[in-house]
Scaffold this motif. Structure first.
Motif, short mmCIF file in Angstrom:
data_model
loop_
_atom_site.label_atom_id
_atom_site.label_comp_id
_atom_site.label_asym_id
_atom_site.label_seq_id
_atom_site.Cartn_x
_atom_site.Cartn_y
_atom_site.Cartn_z
N ARG A 18 0.82 -1.19 0.00
CA ARG A 18 0.00 0.00 0.00
C ARG A 18 0.86 1.25 0.00
O ARG A 18 1.79 1.38 0.78
CB ARG A 18 -0.88 -0.04 1.26
N ALA A 19 0.57 2.17 -0.86
CA ALA A 19 1.33 3.42 -0.93
C ALA A 19 1.06 4.27 0.29
O ALA A 19 0.00 4.22 0.89
CB ALA A 19 0.95 4.19 -2.19
N VAL A 168 12.45 -6.72 6.68
CA VAL A 168 12.69 -6.16 5.36
C VAL A 168 11.94 -6.96 4.31
O VAL A 168 12.05 -8.18 4.24
CB VAL A 168 14.21 -6.18 5.04
N PHE A 169 11.19 -6.25 3.45
CA PHE A 169 10.44 -6.92 2.39
C PHE A 169 10.21 -5.95 1.24
O PHE A 169 10.39 -4.74 1.38
CB PHE A 169 9.11 -7.46 2.91
N SER A 170 9.77 -6.50 0.11
CA SER A 170 9.46 -5.69 -1.06
C SER A 170 8.14 -6.17 -1.64
O SER A 170 8.07 -7.25 -2.22
CB SER A 170 10.57 -5.81 -2.11
N GLY A 171 7.09 -5.41 -1.45
CA GLY A 171 5.78 -5.77 -1.97
C GLY A 171 5.01 -6.66 -1.02
O GLY A 171 5.52 -7.14 -0.01
N ASP A 191 8.83 -0.47 -0.86
CA ASP A 191 7.74 0.28 -1.47
C ASP A 191 7.48 1.63 -0.81
O ASP A 191 6.83 2.48 -1.40
CB ASP A 191 6.46 -0.57 -1.44
N THR A 192 7.96 1.81 0.42
CA THR A 192 7.72 3.07 1.11
C THR A 192 8.92 4.01 1.07
O THR A 192 8.77 5.22 1.18
CB THR A 192 7.33 2.84 2.58
N GLY A 196 18.71 2.27 1.38
CA GLY A 196 19.25 0.96 1.72
C GLY A 196 18.99 -0.10 0.68
O GLY A 196 19.49 -1.22 0.81
N PHE A 197 18.21 0.24 -0.37
CA PHE A 197 17.92 -0.71 -1.44
C PHE A 197 18.54 -0.25 -2.75
O PHE A 197 18.71 0.96 -2.99
CB PHE A 197 16.40 -0.82 -1.67
N VAL A 198 18.85 -1.20 -3.62
CA VAL A 198 19.26 -0.90 -4.99
C VAL A 198 18.66 -1.97 -5.91
O VAL A 198 18.31 -3.06 -5.46
CB VAL A 198 20.80 -0.90 -5.17
N ARG A 199 18.55 -1.63 -7.18
CA ARG A 199 18.18 -2.64 -8.18
C ARG A 199 19.46 -3.08 -8.87
O ARG A 199 20.18 -2.26 -9.46
CB ARG A 199 17.18 -2.06 -9.20
#
Length: 372
Positions: A18-19, A168-171, A191-192, A196-199
């Motif tokens: 959720r955004a 930690v999670f994504s989606g 998503d928020t 600390g994240f990269v693609r």
């Protein structure tokens, strides 16, 4: 979290997180009921083939508690079988703040990064009969971890005993994210916020979201320090069966472990291939726990309409503990999500784990790994 029907009308579709959520939201969730009814193994270690669950589709020795603990250290030396001060590893390395990361475990995600540094790794079933990993870090933070993937309701139950860990999670399904926000977790979502994240340019979407644990942990400065989750470390019990290897299969996935006397640990494989780490070396564990649990359908479905399985490691059931080249049958007990999980021998004595890294594989009630 309150009791939920296994198949409520109108399951929520999988849409992503959720955004407008919070990067570090923590609330205490209600206690889930005791839900497990395991099928006994009869105390036998006889090998048997793994089968699917018929559930809907998818007094212990005292251990010194850590006091005022410093930040995580850079290494986790083993101290043999002696119980140390670290609740998750049984070593003399002081415990640190906990960061749990949801990691993909399909062929497209391998080799994963960071798993060689995890204190505990949980293996759980998800849609389609494949598995995902929940890697728990606190004595040593790797430089990179991932691929980071979406959360499931199972994660809330698995982490119920941990004290406000960073998660930690994504989606994730909108309903799942809502339950996460109501749980005692310090959320770190791709998503928020992207800090600390990269693609990773060398990986395909959605297997390209990688995280830097040090930066991710900085997003949740109030994440809890490791607590007693029930693990007890010490000498192996008598009566173990010598085992060279063990394997367990889901509908579309398999995990294997093979004892290496030379390395004094179990070497891991996934889907018939040796498991390696992106940072180099073979993945392995000092103790591997095959824990029979109830697996039911959650209220949520994925984009194909498949209902998400919910792994419920609450209640009691059979367990098989692999350590030092042997397998030990026993039972596990965890009355409620906020309680520690205890492992005992058939005689009711403490079933000790070997000090070091532990992998816990959740299998369907009534099923066991094949032993060789």
């Amino acid at each position: 979290m309150p009791p939920r029907p296994d198949a409520p009308p109108g399951p929520a579709p999988l849409r992503g997180a959720r955004a407008g959520g919070h990067g570090a939201t923590r609330r205490r969730s209600p206690v889930a009921g005791v839900l497990l009814a395991a099928v006994a193994l009869g105390g036998s270690l006889a090998a048997c083939g793994a089968v699917r669950s018929d559930a809907p589709p998818p007094d212990q020795p005292a251990v010194t508690a850590p006091g005022d603990l410093p930040a995580p250290v850079a290494s986790a030396p083993r101290v043999g079988a002696a119980a140390g001060t670290n609740w998750l590893t049984g070593t003399d390395v002081p415990a640190g703040r906990v960061l749990a990361v949801k990691v993909d475990n399909t062929a497209s995600a391998r080799p994963q990064a960071g798993l060689s540094k995890a204190d505990v790794v949980y293996v759980e079933e998800v849609e389609g009969g494949v598995t995902r990993l929940l890697a728990v870090f606190q004595t040593e933070m790797p430089g990179e971890v991932g691929p980071v993937r979406s959360a499931r309701t199972s994660d809330i139950l698995i982490l119920g005993r941990y004290s406000s860990p960073g998660f930690v999670f994504s989606g994730g399904n909108e309903g799942v994210v809502g339950e996460l926000e109501a749980a005692d977790l310090a959320l770190v979502s791709f998503d928020t916020a992207r800090d600390g994240f990269v693609r990773s340019p060398g990986r395909e979407t959605p297997y390209d979201v990688m995280g830097s644990p040090g930066q991710l942990l900085a997003r949740v400065p109030d994440a809890g320090v490791a607590v007693d989750v029930g693990f007890r470390f010490g000498p192996a019990p008598s009566g173990g069966r010598d085992v060279d290897s063990a394997s367990y299969s889901w509908r579309a996935a398999e995990i294997g472990v093979a004892w290496s006397a030379e390395e004094d640990r179990w070497l891991l494989s996934m889907d018939g291939r040796a498991s390696t780490a992106a940072e180099g070396g073979r993945l392995g564990a000092d103790t591997v726990v095959f824990q029979q649990v109830e697996v039911v359908g959650s209220p949520y479905v994925d984009v194909t309409g498949a209902r998400s399985p919910e792994v419920r490691p609450v209640g009691e059931g059979e367990v098989l503990v692999l350590r030092d080249g042997q397998a030990h049958a026993g039972r596990w007990s965890r009355p409620a999500p906020e309680d520690p999980t205890t492992y005992t021998t058939p005689a009711g004595e403490v079933l000790h784990l070997d000090a070091g890294r532990t992998w816990v594989v959740f299998t369907s009630a009534g099923t066991s790994p094949v032993l060789d």
